[in-house]
Design a protein around this motif. Structure first.
Motif, short mmCIF file in Angstrom:
data_model
loop_
_atom_site.label_atom_id
_atom_site.label_comp_id
_atom_site.label_asym_id
_atom_site.label_seq_id
_atom_site.Cartn_x
_atom_site.Cartn_y
_atom_site.Cartn_z
N LEU A 186 0.84 -1.20 0.00
CA LEU A 186 0.00 0.00 0.00
C LEU A 186 0.87 1.25 0.00
O LEU A 186 2.03 1.21 0.48
N PRO A 187 0.39 2.36 -0.49
CA PRO A 187 1.20 3.58 -0.54
C PRO A 187 1.59 4.08 0.85
O PRO A 187 0.91 3.80 1.84
N GLU A 188 2.67 4.83 0.91
CA GLU A 188 3.19 5.31 2.19
C GLU A 188 2.21 6.22 2.91
O GLU A 188 2.23 6.32 4.14
N ASP A 189 1.36 6.91 2.16
CA ASP A 189 0.40 7.81 2.80
C ASP A 189 -0.93 7.12 3.12
O ASP A 189 -1.91 7.78 3.47
N PHE A 190 -0.96 5.78 3.00
CA PHE A 190 -2.18 5.05 3.35
C PHE A 190 -2.51 5.30 4.82
O PHE A 190 -1.63 5.21 5.69
N PRO A 191 -3.77 5.61 5.15
CA PRO A 191 -4.10 6.02 6.52
C PRO A 191 -4.01 4.87 7.54
O PRO A 191 -4.57 3.80 7.34
N LEU A 192 -3.32 5.16 8.64
CA LEU A 192 -3.18 4.24 9.76
C LEU A 192 -3.67 4.94 11.02
O LEU A 192 -3.36 6.12 11.23
N ILE A 193 -4.42 4.23 11.84
CA ILE A 193 -5.02 4.83 13.04
C ILE A 193 -4.62 4.01 14.26
O ILE A 193 -4.82 2.79 14.29
N VAL A 194 -4.06 4.68 15.26
CA VAL A 194 -3.72 3.99 16.51
C VAL A 194 -4.94 4.03 17.43
O VAL A 194 -5.48 5.10 17.73
N ALA A 195 -5.39 2.85 17.83
CA ALA A 195 -6.54 2.74 18.74
C ALA A 195 -6.35 1.50 19.60
O ALA A 195 -5.82 0.48 19.14
N ASP A 196 -6.80 1.58 20.84
CA ASP A 196 -6.55 0.50 21.80
C ASP A 196 -7.81 0.30 22.64
O ASP A 196 -8.33 1.26 23.24
N GLY A 197 -8.28 -0.95 22.69
CA GLY A 197 -9.48 -1.25 23.46
C GLY A 197 -9.34 -0.93 24.93
O GLY A 197 -10.34 -0.70 25.63
N ALA A 198 -8.10 -0.88 25.44
CA ALA A 198 -7.87 -0.54 26.85
C ALA A 198 -7.97 0.96 27.08
O ALA A 198 -7.95 1.41 28.23
#
Length: 393
Positions: free
Chosen positions: A57-69
């Motif tokens: 996937l391209p480098e600017d593909f969106p990534l989201i940090v999320a944690d159930g805790a």
């Protein structure tokens, strides 16, 4: 859903084994173009970036940090997307905050849950909020319980066509299953049994075939708990471990559809082991098998090789009987191992069906058959390697 959302779909748990398969399927089938605005989410940005790079996937593909805790990160996550697809289980340990966040925000949700006691808790806690806010929450969008839930729906359609009406007695028979259950399924089973050992109410729910239909108790159901020779199939039948969730989802689908097959509808689900003494011996061995509970089995995040996934398959027969003795038979088969290869495709197509094909569906906590019904079948046959077949009676 009020304000426009940045994404159509976010895969939560994209760095786990099944989550990666889902992300891979979306990448190869739908790409990363503007027609499907999707992102990947998980606890660790570094692992998300590696998954992105592994998939090309391209480098600017969106990534989201999320944690159930950290529930506040989930609130932020669901505010950005129309739908969350989550593979983070066992859901009773890691899923409650996400369901709440989706119900509160009017965000659609699909998962792979096979944990009926937790699902009932979520129904009791969040169904009303989901209805009010327009969140369509759909549990069990993998091998448990899409082939079974839609298989019964498909059978009843054929019964109306050939017999003149629905049938009140249906049984599902797993004729073939090559490929194991996922490590997540095993972990969910262990967590469920541990909870039941601590809480009698959970144990009572697990014993009740109508655990997911609050306010409705139907006819006495066949247990499917002991091996027997099935004359209709010419084979011995053994208890099937997924029946505990599939039967409950099918009864919930029936209730959500307002009981079109009659309030005395019964459904039984078992595994065929073959005829004769050998079939009997295998059926008895299956009934006594406790391998899913072993500590040395697959763990969540682990799974079979690509070759093993692609060489796997399954085939389920459904037999419906009318009061006058006439019957109808249909089957549902899949071209990948059930626990991973087929499941990752089914949940993705369920998510896209919910988004694109069911804009009229109101908020609430649904099953695949009740939420998407016949709209999902062509997606699964076209893209996900499933086949729905009418068989000779």
């Amino acid at each position: 859903m009020s304000a426009p959302r940045t994404f159509d779909l976010v895969v939560y748990g994209a760095t786990g084994f099944t989550g990666k398969l889902v992300a891979e399927y979306i990448t190869t089938t739908y790409g990363a173009g503007p027609h499907l605005r999707w992102a990947m989410a998980g606890r660790n940005l570094e692992k998300l970036a590696k998954t992105r790079d592994d998939l090309g996937l391209p480098e600017d593909f969106p990534l989201i940090v999320a944690d159930g805790a950290q529930p506040e990160t989930l609130v932020e996550l669901v505010s950005q997307t129309r739908l969350v697809l989550t593979t983070v289980g066992p859901y009773q340990l890691y899923g409650s905050a996400l369901v709440k966040a989706c119900a509160d925000a009017g965000t659609d949700y699909v998962d792979l849950c096979g944990e009926p006691a937790w699902m009932r808790q979520m129904i009791d806690a969040h169904a009303e909020t989901a209805q009010k806010n327009g969140a369509r929450i759909v549990f069990s969008c993998g091998f448990d319980s899409v082939p079974f839930d839609l298989g019964v729906l498909f059978l009843q359609k054929e019964a109306r066509k050939t017999l003149g009406g629905p049938v009140k007695t249906v049984k599902g028979r797993v004729r073939k299953m090559k490929g194991g259950f996922s490590g997540g399924t095993a972990a969910s089973l262990k967590a469920t049994l541990a909870s039941a050992a601590q809480d009698p109410d959970i144990l009572n729910l697990l014993r009740n075939p109508f655990a997911l239909t609050p306010g409705f108790e139907g006819a006495r159901q066949p247990s499917g708990a002991k091996p027997y020779y099935d004359e209709d199939c010419g084979s011995w039948a053994a208890p099937f471990i997924m029946a505990a969730i599939n039967t409950r989802n099918i009864h919930r689908s029936h209730a959500l559809l307002e009981h079109p097959w009659g309030e005395d509808f019964t459904y039984e689900e078992m595994l065929l082991t073959g005829p004769g003494e050998q079939g009997e011996a295998v059926a008895k061995a299956v009934a006594e098998d406790k391998s899913m509970m072993k500590e040395d089995g697959l763990k969540p995040g682990e799974g079979p090789s690509r070759e093993e996934r692609e060489s796997g398959s399954y085939d389920v027969l459904f037999i419906g009987k009318a009061d006058d003795g006439r019957s109808v038979r249909v089957s549902v088969s899949g071209d990948r191992d059930p626990g991973y290869g087929s499941t990752s495709k089914m949940i993705t197509e369920s998510a896209l069906c919910l988004l694109n094909d069911r804009p009229d569906l109101k908020g609430g906590i649904w099953t695949p058959a009740a939420a998407m019904g016949e709209a999902l079948i062509p997606r699964l046959t076209k893209n996900a390697g499933l086949t729905f077949t009418v068989e000779a009676a």
